[in-house]
Design a protein around this motif. Sequence first.
Motif, mmCIF file in Angstrom:
data_model
loop_
_atom_site.group_PDB
_atom_site.id
_atom_site.type_symbol
_atom_site.label_atom_id
_atom_site.label_comp_id
_atom_site.label_asym_id
_atom_site.label_seq_id
_atom_site.Cartn_x
_atom_site.Cartn_y
_atom_site.Cartn_z
ATOM 1 N N PHE A 1 0.843 -1.189 0.000
ATOM 2 C CA PHE A 1 0.000 0.000 0.000
ATOM 3 C C PHE A 1 0.882 1.244 0.000
ATOM 4 O O PHE A 1 1.977 1.253 0.563
ATOM 5 C CB PHE A 1 -0.915 0.030 1.227
ATOM 6 N N LYS A 2 0.369 2.297 -0.606
ATOM 7 C CA LYS A 2 1.085 3.561 -0.678
ATOM 8 C C LYS A 2 0.133 4.677 -0.279
ATOM 9 O O LYS A 2 -1.034 4.674 -0.647
ATOM 10 C CB LYS A 2 1.587 3.791 -2.106
ATOM 11 N N GLU A 3 0.639 5.620 0.496
ATOM 12 C CA GLU A 3 -0.217 6.709 0.943
ATOM 13 C C GLU A 3 -0.418 7.741 -0.162
ATOM 14 O O GLU A 3 0.520 8.144 -0.842
ATOM 15 C CB GLU A 3 0.386 7.393 2.175
ATOM 16 N N LEU A 4 -1.654 8.136 -0.352
ATOM 17 C CA LEU A 4 -1.998 9.232 -1.257
ATOM 18 C C LEU A 4 -2.719 10.300 -0.452
ATOM 19 O O LEU A 4 -3.523 9.993 0.416
ATOM 20 C CB LEU A 4 -2.912 8.751 -2.382
ATOM 21 N N LYS A 5 -2.426 11.552 -0.745
ATOM 22 C CA LYS A 5 -3.122 12.653 -0.087
ATOM 23 C C LYS A 5 -4.434 12.889 -0.806
ATOM 24 O O LYS A 5 -4.458 13.226 -1.990
ATOM 25 C CB LYS A 5 -2.243 13.914 -0.119
ATOM 26 N N LEU A 6 -5.539 12.738 -0.078
ATOM 27 C CA LEU A 6 -6.846 12.838 -0.705
ATOM 28 C C LEU A 6 -7.147 14.228 -1.240
ATOM 29 O O LEU A 6 -7.765 14.379 -2.289
ATOM 30 C CB LEU A 6 -7.938 12.438 0.299
ATOM 31 N N ASN A 7 -6.724 15.280 -0.513
ATOM 32 C CA ASN A 7 -7.135 16.639 -0.886
ATOM 33 C C ASN A 7 -5.992 17.459 -1.482
ATOM 34 O O ASN A 7 -5.820 18.626 -1.164
ATOM 35 C CB ASN A 7 -7.753 17.364 0.312
#
Length: 331
Positions: free
Chosen positions: A148-154
């Motif tokens: 999994f990789k973190e993505l910034k939603l906003n």
Amino acid sequence: YANATIDDHSHSSILTLTNHTSFSIGRAFYPSKIPTKSSFSSNPLPFSTSFIFSIAPFKHLLPGHGFVFLFSPFEGANGVSSAQHLGLFNLTNNGNPKNYVFGIEFDVFKNQEFNDINDNHVGLDVNSLTSLTSQDDIWVSGKHDEKFKELKLNNGENYQVWIEYSDSRVNVAMAIAGKRRPNRPLISELVNLSDVFLDEMFVGFCGATEQLIESHKILAWSFSNSNFSIGDGLVTTNLPSFGFVLGISFGIFIFVIGSAAMVFVVLLKRKRSKRMEEEGDIEDWELEYWPHRISYEDIYAATKAFSEQNIIEFGGMLKDVAMGVLYLHES
């Protein structure tokens, strides 16, 4: 409903849930109810939906709160509130088993009253904003979807989401728009929706802000009770971008002033360290991570005496949270 609008943008229509104002609520639904239970039993019908969204901050404003894809027994905006309730519930009906609401939330604010895991997560909600499960690392990557990789939603990026329900299992997948659909879902949870879904339900989106403000836009959407590949037909190229211009402007600005900023920070840290050493009673770790000690008077002034216009979080299990601007003056 409320502040939601349909905007024409280069020969396409974009659903904008929230506008530039504080405490904004937006709700939008498919115009008629859809069947959600079999006519021969009480079992929920399967469904597959996919949509492309963008959450973008406004310049000079702190961003918040989020939006939800939902099934609801009613249209309109009655019985819902803004801020941490995301236009989904309000303080009194959150958690009521008679809400008959199922949703997938995209939340960018950590609310302890809902046991949020952080300020950047996707959650599965049934009649409550306390999610049954949630995930913060929101993109599966790697050759075999092994991590999994973190993505910034906003951050203004366009993201595509796939949500499927079949045999009492909800699968949620997400990727940057235009990328392939991950084989491994972000969320995969057994959920019995027999007591949640009525025979027919409205399906759509809701979103909200408070004094934390951002835009919530749906660029494309597909839904089916039978075709689980319907999301493959969404157009993912040449879509408008809502974070690009702001990002380029800041990138150039930071590049130009970068060297001067680094010199300023070095000099500033030296001045702070010298001043704090002279004041005494300062531990070694505080010299590097200054400041940690701010007087009550300074906080009182920064929040304008904790004025109502500076409150960014209200009630619940927490005290009100105030936002303030602290001006630092170097001697």
